[in-house]
Design an enzyme around this catalytic site. Structure first.
Site, PDB file in Angstrom:
ATOM      1  CG  ASP A  95       5.027  35.502   9.828  1.00 27.61           C
ATOM      2  OD1 ASP A  95       5.407  36.123   8.838  1.00 27.61           O
ATOM      3  OD2 ASP A  95       4.439  35.822  10.711  1.00 27.61           O
ATOM      4  CG  ASP A 134       1.308  35.488   9.178  1.00 23.24           C
ATOM      5  OD1 ASP A 134       0.389  36.098   9.807  1.00 23.24           O
ATOM      6  OD2 ASP A 134       1.927  36.189   8.190  1.00 23.24           O
ATOM      7  CG  ASP A 188      -9.187 -34.581   9.651  1.00 24.60           C
ATOM      8  OD1 ASP A 188      -8.149 -33.860   9.392  1.00 24.60           O
ATOM      9  OD2 ASP A 188      -9.708 -35.454   8.615  1.00 24.60           O
ATOM     10  CG  ASP A 201     -12.069 -22.418   0.045  1.00 26.19           C
ATOM     11  OD1 ASP A 201     -11.316 -22.943   0.631  1.00 26.19           O
ATOM     12  OD2 ASP A 201     -11.786 -21.305  -0.677  1.00 26.19           O
ATOM     13  CD  GLU A 254      -7.788 -31.966   5.870  1.00 23.08           C
ATOM     14  OE1 GLU A 254      -7.275 -33.115   5.720  1.00 23.08           O
ATOM     15  OE2 GLU A 254      -7.032 -30.831   5.744  1.00 23.08           O
TER      16      GLU A 254
END
Length: 463
Positions: free
Chosen positions: A9, A53, A331, A348, A374
């Protein structure tokens, strides 16, 4: 409960008066004399609630609220505008700016304190989720969360009332997203039955309802597991102050007074929808963080950390049920040669394809994990050595039969033949000495024998 309250305020006497009242109720109070100062303190101190306010020089309360709600660091903090403005247009402007409530002076102390406690409690309920989400965001595994605008997803709003309140709400439907569906229930008991079947996104409860105790209904909503976090918006008359205070203590999120203004109803419902969506996003990101913590990023299988927590449990269950349990250690043969000659991208691809073949072999009770590099582990509850050997041989043959397809290198698509060696070890449910480590070691020793014997084969644990 206590809370940290920021009082804003531009008139110092007003600040001091409200500060004294709040401190007498054991609230921790911060103060600011301008909108700019309020934003700075909110960013640094993270209060539980802001009492703001409206009529301030420079940046007024509406602009301050919009700034706070557009900042990801402060958008979750409840804002209550406390002002001498008493026009409905001012109230709507405050709610549309993002305020959680708009109180007109003079405000009854008991109502103000109940509102502060209610909003602070709701804010603190989300703080732990925010903390966990922030950790995930810092690690880069989830995106930052914010109070977003509502999308096109369908939302269910239940209105529990036994009079003509419906007409007052219908006028505000146009102000809400088109996917908001209203369900009207005229009896509290029927509402409880409906909640057992599914939880709406927002629940409006008429505190003047006579057919069923509305406070008992609100309490039941908060006690049900499915609806514990569902926003409740109470509808009260000016004479219902005591009941409204009790409702806020029970856990009602917001309220509006009769006669219901359709635009105000729409603004308050929209605020609750945005807030519940924010909580949903936090919970979803927390679940995502948990999943990432136990999942191998490349293959999507569970990781070694998850195996370490689940294998002891599965073995204990097998003993208690008197059922066998088998473990397969797999494996990929000559995997280093694949990486060295064809590159890690192809490596990958081989890992992901092998994981997919393993995933297709998993039953609902089985557990497939990438053990490292792996190597993969496949845990099979309620499976003896004979059946485990059949599963392992089927998996080995499947991988050997279907080569991994490699990306087109300009000469046409190519394929890579892949084989695996598998070691299998089983646990007798009457064996109280076997441990997770010894079971994995036994499968590992069988795997090494499979490698020594020429690879691309299944070998069982030695007697």
């Amino acid at each position: 409960m206590t809370a940290r309250v920021l009082v804003v305020d531009d008139l110092l006497p007003n600040v001091k008066l409200l500060e004294a009242k709040l401190r007498a109720e054991y609230f921790d109070v911060l103060t600011a004399l301008s909108g700019e100062e309020a934003i700075s303190i909110a960013n640094e101190q993270q209060p539980d609630i802001i009492l703001l306010d409206v009529m301030m020089p420079g940046m007024d309360g509406f602009e301050t609220c919009r700034n706070l709600k557009s900042n990801a660091a402060t958008c979750h903090i409840p804002v209550v505008m406390v002002t001498a403005l008493d026009q409905q247009a001012d109230r709507l402007a405050g709610l549309n700016a993002g305020a959680d409530d708009f109180l007109t002076k003079p405000v009854q102390d008991i109502a103000l304190f109940a509102r502060v406690r209610s909003l602070s409690r709701l804010k603190q309920m989300t703080d732990e989720l925010r903390h966990r989400h922030a950790q995930g965001a810092e690690l880069g595994v989830v995106s930052p969360a914010a109070l977003e605008e509502l999308g096109d997803e369908e939302r269910q709003i239940m209105v529990v009332t036994d009079d003509d309140l419906i007409d007052g709400l219908e006028g505000g439907v146009a102000e809400l997203p088109a996917a908001c569906n209203f369900t009207y229930v005229s009896d509290g008991r029927a509402a409880l039955e409906a909640l057992r079947e599914g939880t709406p996104d927002v629940i409006l409860v008429d505190l003047g309802m006579e057919s069923y105790d509305p406070l008992r209904l609100c309490s039941a909503v908060r006690s049900f597991e499915g609806s514990r976090l569902a926003p409740i918006l109470a509808i009260a008359r000016s004479a219902d102050t005591r009941r409204l205070v009790r409702a806020l203590d029970i856990g009602v999120n917001d309220y509006m007074m009769r006669p219901v203004d359709p635009q105000e109803a729409a603004a308050r419902i929209r605020t609750q929808l945005k807030r519940i969506r924010y909580v949903e996003n936090l919970r979803a990101s927390f679940n995502e963080t948990l999943e990432l913590a136990v999942t191998d990023q490349l293959t999507g299988l569970y990781n070694r950390r998850y195996l370490a927590t689940q294998l002891p449990r599965l073995m204990q269950e097998a003993r208690s049920k008197g059922k066998p349990l088998s473990l397969m250690l797999l494996d990929i043969d000559h995997f280093k040669r694949v990486n060295d000659t064809l590159g890690h991208d192809v490596g990958d691809m081989v890992l992901k394809e092998t994981a997919e073949r393993l995933r297709l072999s998993v039953r609902g009770v089985d557990l497939a994990c990438r053990y490292g590099g792996e190597e993969f582990i496949f845990v099979m509850p309620d499976t003896d050595t004979t059946f485990a050997e059949i599963v392992a041989e089927r998996l080995r043959a499947s991988i050997a039969k279907d080569p991994v397809k490699l990306p087109d290198d300009g000469l046409g698509s190519s394929e890579l033949g892949v084989t695996v060696s598998i070691g299998v070890a089983s646990m007798d449910p009457n064996d109280t000495i076997e441990t997770p480590q010894s079971l994995i070691k036994a499968a590992d020793e069988a795997l090494y024998r499979a490698k020594d014997e020429g690879r691309n084969r299944v070998v069982l644990r030695a007697a």
